[in-house]
Design an enzyme around this catalytic site. Structure first.
Site, PDB file in Angstrom:
ATOM      1  N   TYR A  66      -3.135  -3.618   5.566  1.00  6.09           N
ATOM      2  CA  TYR A  66      -3.791  -4.055   3.547  1.00  6.09           C
ATOM      3  C   TYR A  66      -5.075  -3.444   3.799  1.00  6.09           C
ATOM      4  CZ  TYR A  66      -0.605  -8.072   3.865  1.00  6.09           C
ATOM      5  OH  TYR A  66       0.041  -9.118   3.307  1.00  6.09           O
ATOM      6  N   HIS A  97      -1.399  -6.081  -2.196  1.00  2.99           N
ATOM      7  CA  HIS A  97       0.134  -5.636  -1.485  1.00  2.99           C
ATOM      8  C   HIS A  97       0.077  -4.937  -0.297  1.00  2.99           C
ATOM      9  CE1 HIS A  97       2.587  -8.112  -3.926  1.00  2.99           C
ATOM     10  NE2 HIS A  97       2.416  -7.061  -5.089  1.00  2.99           N
ATOM     11  N   LYS A 113       6.772  -0.024   0.761  1.00  3.59           N
ATOM     12  CA  LYS A 113       5.629  -0.082   2.359  1.00  3.59           C
ATOM     13  C   LYS A 113       6.280   1.514   2.461  1.00  3.59           C
ATOM     14  CE  LYS A 113       4.867  -4.994   3.241  1.00  3.59           C
ATOM     15  NZ  LYS A 113       4.653  -4.559   2.385  1.00  3.59           N
TER      16      LYS A 113
END
Length: 243
Positions: free
Chosen positions: A149, A157, A194
């Site tokens: 993070y 997020h 991601k």
């Protein structure tokens, strides 16, 4: 590459006004001043925290709070990577065994390496990211080693799904050896927004006998993403000309 996805209005401003480096520094000072000790239990370390330290541990994202019947005390469970980082890198806690005897660096290193075969690789990756002020948490729910993070998970997020690979094939547990492995991992990362970050750890001929040997290790960072046919603009241009 995906950028940070902030949670709500003002999250980025709050993060910038309270950088993670400052929060970790405050935690370090508080733990040193109170002569804090962690209790080594199986594959984790338990640490008692006062109100100030509880706030700092939560804000810096070290460990997970444990619910107990004690109203005047708060306990946190640290992973081995987190505990060794506070102990060895930040030098702000001591660690004792169940018999209350203090463990030295060599004893802790041997213990943690025994409990987790590839601990030296995983810790090198963890400390590499933490020293760059990334918040690093377990990525087991996503099938990776860590998630990273930019700041506190309350504000943003996680940006990266992190896989730790090593030059010793036995330590990679057979991951990413064939293209289908990449495809499956990338699909999962894409589904949770991601970027896949692969940290390749090289020992550079060093025998890992103590944590000081990690200074000779090198870390190669690679981000991997799926290629999308939509990125091929030339075909679209030709098609338009032909029409």
């Amino acid at each position: 590459m995906m950028g940070p996805r902030w949670k709500g209005k003002g999250a980025e401003t709050e993060a910038l006004s309270n950088p993670m480096s400052k929060i970790v520094s405050e935690l370090q000072s508080s733990l040193v001043s109170s002569n804090s000790q962690g209790l080594l239990v199986s594959s984790c370390v338990l640490i008692e925290a006062d109100a100030t330290q509880t706030d700092l541990l939560l804000r810096s994202c070290f460990g997970d709070p444990i619910i107990t019947a004690e109203k005047d005390k708060q306990w946190f469970q640290l992973s081995m990577e987190e505990a060794f980082y506070l102990f060895y890198v930040l030098k702000c806690i001591k660690i004792v065994g169940e018999n209350k005897s203090e463990r030295n660096v060599e004893e802790l290193w041997m213990y943690m390496s025994f409990r987790r075969e590839n601990f030296h690789y995983v810790f090198k990756a963890y400390s590499h990211l933490r020293m760059k002020n990334w918040v690093v948490k377990s990525g087991s729910r996503y099938g990776v080693d860590f998630v990273a993070y930019r700041h506190h998970p309350r504000l943003v997020h996680s940006e990266y799904a992190v896989l730790v690979l090593a030059e010793d094939d036995r330590q990679t547990i057979g991951r990413l050896r064939v293209w289908s492995d990449y495809e499956c991992t990338l699909r999962l990362c894409g589904s949770v927004a991601k970027t896949l970050l692969v940290l390749q750890i090289q020992k550079n001929g060093k025998i890992t006998e103590s944590p000081s040997d990690l200074e000779s290790f090198s870390v190669e960072e690679r981000t991997i993403s799926r290629w999308s046919p939509k990125q091929c603009r030339e075909d679209q241009t030709i098609a338009k000309r032909e029409s």
